[in-house]
Design a protein around this motif. Structure first.
Motif, short mmCIF file in Angstrom:
data_model
loop_
_atom_site.label_atom_id
_atom_site.label_comp_id
_atom_site.label_asym_id
_atom_site.label_seq_id
_atom_site.Cartn_x
_atom_site.Cartn_y
_atom_site.Cartn_z
N ILE A 43 72.00 32.51 79.95
CA ILE A 43 72.30 31.07 80.00
C ILE A 43 73.76 30.83 79.64
CG2 ILE A 43 71.82 28.86 78.87
CD1 ILE A 43 68.87 29.76 78.73
N LEU A 47 76.60 29.15 82.14
CA LEU A 47 77.40 27.98 81.76
C LEU A 47 78.89 28.30 81.77
CD1 LEU A 47 75.20 26.49 78.89
CD2 LEU A 47 75.52 25.59 81.20
N LEU A 50 80.01 28.21 85.42
CA LEU A 50 80.14 26.83 85.90
C LEU A 50 81.38 26.16 85.32
CD1 LEU A 50 76.45 25.56 85.77
CD2 LEU A 50 77.84 26.00 87.79
N LEU A 51 81.67 26.38 84.06
CA LEU A 51 82.83 25.77 83.43
C LEU A 51 84.13 26.31 84.03
CD1 LEU A 51 83.85 23.88 81.19
CD2 LEU A 51 83.91 25.86 79.69
N LEU A 61 81.04 19.76 88.86
CA LEU A 61 79.70 19.83 88.28
C LEU A 61 78.86 18.63 88.67
CD1 LEU A 61 80.39 21.23 84.71
CD2 LEU A 61 79.47 22.40 86.68
#
Length: 125
Positions: A43, A47, A50-51, A61
């Motif tokens: 996880i 993240l 994505l960041l 996003l």
């Protein structure tokens, strides 16, 4: 005789019970803790990806999460019939229009294209 003496000396130098490597005890970690740690790491990695993508401008996003929302399908296949082993006829609705299509082995032909009034779903129930 000297060879037998060397073997006897080597055999007596080896302890009967060898200690564990590093002198530590048994590992006392449950499988559940290992799996939970792995999931948390996955996880965090997702993240971070994505960041990084959002910061580099490669995707936003807000758009990503908007695509994940369930929404009504825009294209509806109302009916399909087989005309021959190599051709089908389809009635398709999309965006308030209705199309009658012939799908053949070599391509697709639009037979009819007309506007359709929006359906009232409450009256169909």
């Amino acid at each position: 005789m000297p060879f037998a003496f060397v073997l006897l000396a080597a055999a007596s130098a080896v302890p009967l019970h060898a200690a564990r490597l590093g002198g530590g005890g048994a590992i006392d970690v449950s499988l559940g803790r290992i799996v939970i740690s792995f999931v948390i790491c996955i996880i965090i990695a997702a993240l971070a990806i994505l960041l990084i993508r959002q910061r580099s401008g490669r995707n936003d996003l807000a758009g990503f999460f908007a695509r994940m929302e369930p929404r009504a399908r825009e294209i509806q296949i109302v009916e399909t019939r087989r005309l021959s082993p190599h051709a089908d006829i389809c009635l398709v609705r999309q965006g308030g229009r209705e199309y009658l299509l012939v799908l053949q082995q070599g391509g697709t032909q639009v037979l009819r294209d007309q506007a359709v009034p929006p359906r009232d779903d409450a009256s169909c129930a």
